[in-house]
Design an enzyme around this catalytic site. Structure first.
Site, short mmCIF file in Angstrom:
data_model
loop_
_atom_site.label_atom_id
_atom_site.label_comp_id
_atom_site.label_asym_id
_atom_site.label_seq_id
_atom_site.Cartn_x
_atom_site.Cartn_y
_atom_site.Cartn_z
CB THR A 1 82.61 95.84 46.10
OG1 THR A 1 81.85 95.07 46.93
CG2 THR A 1 81.66 95.59 44.62
CG HIS B 1 79.08 100.11 54.89
ND1 HIS B 1 79.98 99.34 54.11
CD2 HIS B 1 77.94 99.75 54.58
CE1 HIS B 1 79.12 98.46 53.75
NE2 HIS B 1 77.86 98.62 53.84
N1 APR Z 1 91.63 97.11 42.01
C1 APR Z 1 90.49 96.56 41.92
N2 APR Z 1 89.95 95.73 42.69
C2 APR Z 1 90.64 95.46 43.76
C3 APR Z 1 91.90 95.88 44.25
C4 APR Z 1 92.40 97.07 43.18
N3 APR Z 1 93.58 97.51 43.22
N4 APR Z 1 92.51 95.63 45.29
C5 APR Z 1 91.40 94.71 45.79
N5 APR Z 1 90.52 94.48 44.87
C6 APR Z 1 89.12 93.88 44.98
C7 APR Z 1 89.28 92.19 45.56
O1 APR Z 1 89.39 91.66 44.65
C8 APR Z 1 87.98 92.31 46.34
O2 APR Z 1 86.96 91.73 45.36
O3 APR Z 1 88.58 94.67 45.93
C9 APR Z 1 87.44 93.83 46.51
C10 APR Z 1 87.52 94.09 47.92
O4 APR Z 1 86.73 93.34 48.60
P1 APR Z 1 86.36 93.43 50.21
O5 APR Z 1 87.71 93.55 50.82
O6 APR Z 1 85.22 92.42 50.61
O7 APR Z 1 85.88 95.01 50.45
P2 APR Z 1 84.34 95.27 50.28
O8 APR Z 1 83.66 94.33 48.92
O9 APR Z 1 84.37 96.80 50.04
O10 APR Z 1 83.69 94.87 51.58
C11 APR Z 1 82.21 95.17 51.70
O11 APR Z 1 82.38 94.45 54.07
O12 APR Z 1 83.61 94.36 56.05
C12 APR Z 1 82.59 95.06 55.24
O13 APR Z 1 82.13 97.34 55.85
C13 APR Z 1 83.30 96.52 55.27
O14 APR Z 1 82.36 98.12 53.47
C14 APR Z 1 83.01 96.89 53.80
C15 APR Z 1 81.98 95.88 53.48
#
Ligand code: APR
Length: 248
Positions: free
Chosen positions: A187, A119
């Site tokens: 993620t 991204h």
């Molecule tokens: N350790 C492990 N996992 C964690 C922690 C932690 N300390 N804190 C949060 N998480 C997990 C959450 O449970 C969740 O499943 O990380 C994940 C974050 O998910 P999202 O907030 O959806 O982020 P992401 O998966 O990176 O989103 C993908 O969506 O909005 C777009 O461009 C944005 O790159 C992003 C994409």
């Protein structure tokens, strides 16, 4: 959990080609909120209003109100134990590439060199009119940052509605199709096409190790070993176990 760490470490040591897919959760312990957990960025800013390329073209000043808040947090963030641990695995020759959805550069700051940024990266800005590029640090404090031509600059991150850089997509699909192990860390795996990488890896026989605070749509469907916990603590324990196996 100890047995699962040992099982995961053995998978990584045995694998001839291990890659990783990371998301915002891996940077939460660096002080950067993720998007979809409680209190995450999307609970404050509706992504439909702030994170699409259409929203940026319609009202860049409004979108920069969100981007400035993100920028303030990202610019002060340091890599945490998860980024550093993955950098160590790469240095040991046990992690071929990290495919990240994050734009915070923390994998690189944590020592990883083979990083595919799905991204983009928030450390540079581009002018959509004259294509001129700037370092984000050179425009720090400007809200919104402007090009010499007067146009409002866009961060070199991928907004919803924009295509993933073809090179990033092609390289990551190629790596996933030949991986023997895939570490999925921090993620929710809800955003495509990044969330198809685990499916591609699985179709080609890779073992999936998932690290997350909570279960995701992958956990019951694709994941072989689910390490439930914080990325920093879990990856540190994983790397320590790998070192033990390698030294035996
Ligand atoms: N350790 C492990 N996992 C964690 C922690 C932690 N300390 N804190 C949060 N998480 C997990 C959450 O449970 C969740 O499943 O990380 C994940 C974050 O998910 P999202 O907030 O959806 O982020 P992401 O998966 O990176 O989103 C993908 O969506 O909005 C777009 O461009 C944005 O790159 C992003 C994409």
């Amino acid at each position: 959990m100890e047995d699962l760490i040992k099982e995961s470490a053995q998978i990584i040591v045995n694998s001839k080609s291990t890659i990783a897919l990371t998301g915002a959760g891996i940077s939460v312990e660096s002080g950067i909120p993720d998007f979809r957990s409680a209190g995450g960025l999307w609970s404050k800013f509706d992504p439909a209003e702030y994170a699409t390329i259409h929203a940026f073209q319609q009202d860049p000043e409004k979108v920069w109100n969100m981007l400035v808040e993100m920028e303030d947090v990202v610019s002060g963030a340091e890599p945490n134990a998860a980024h550093i641990g993955m950098g160590d695995l790469e240095k040991m020759g046990l992690l071929k590439c990290i495919i990240t959805q994050n734009v915070d550069n923390l994998h690189q700051d944590g020592g990883a060199e083979n990083v595919i940024e799905y991204h983009g990266n928030s450390s540079s800005l581009s002018c959509l009119t004259c294509r001129k590029k700037f370092k984000s640090t050179d425009k720090k404090g400007d809200n919104p940052p402007k090009c010499d031509c007067g146009q409002i600059l866009k961060p070199d991150v991928i907004f919803f509605g924009e295509a993933i850089p073809a090179d990033s997509m092609n390289r990551s699909f190629h790596l996933a199709s030949s991986a023997e192990a895939l570490i999925v860390a921090g993620t929710s795996a809800v955003v495509s096409p990044a969330n198809t990488i685990p499916d591609i890896a699985k179709q080609n026989g890779a073992k999936i190790i998932e690290i997350n605070l909570e279960r995701t749509q992958l956990t019951g469907r694709l994941t072989d070993v689910f390490l439930q916990g914080s990325a920093g603590e879990t990856i540190s324990a994983l790397v320590e176990e790998v070192r033990l196996i390698k030294s035996a």
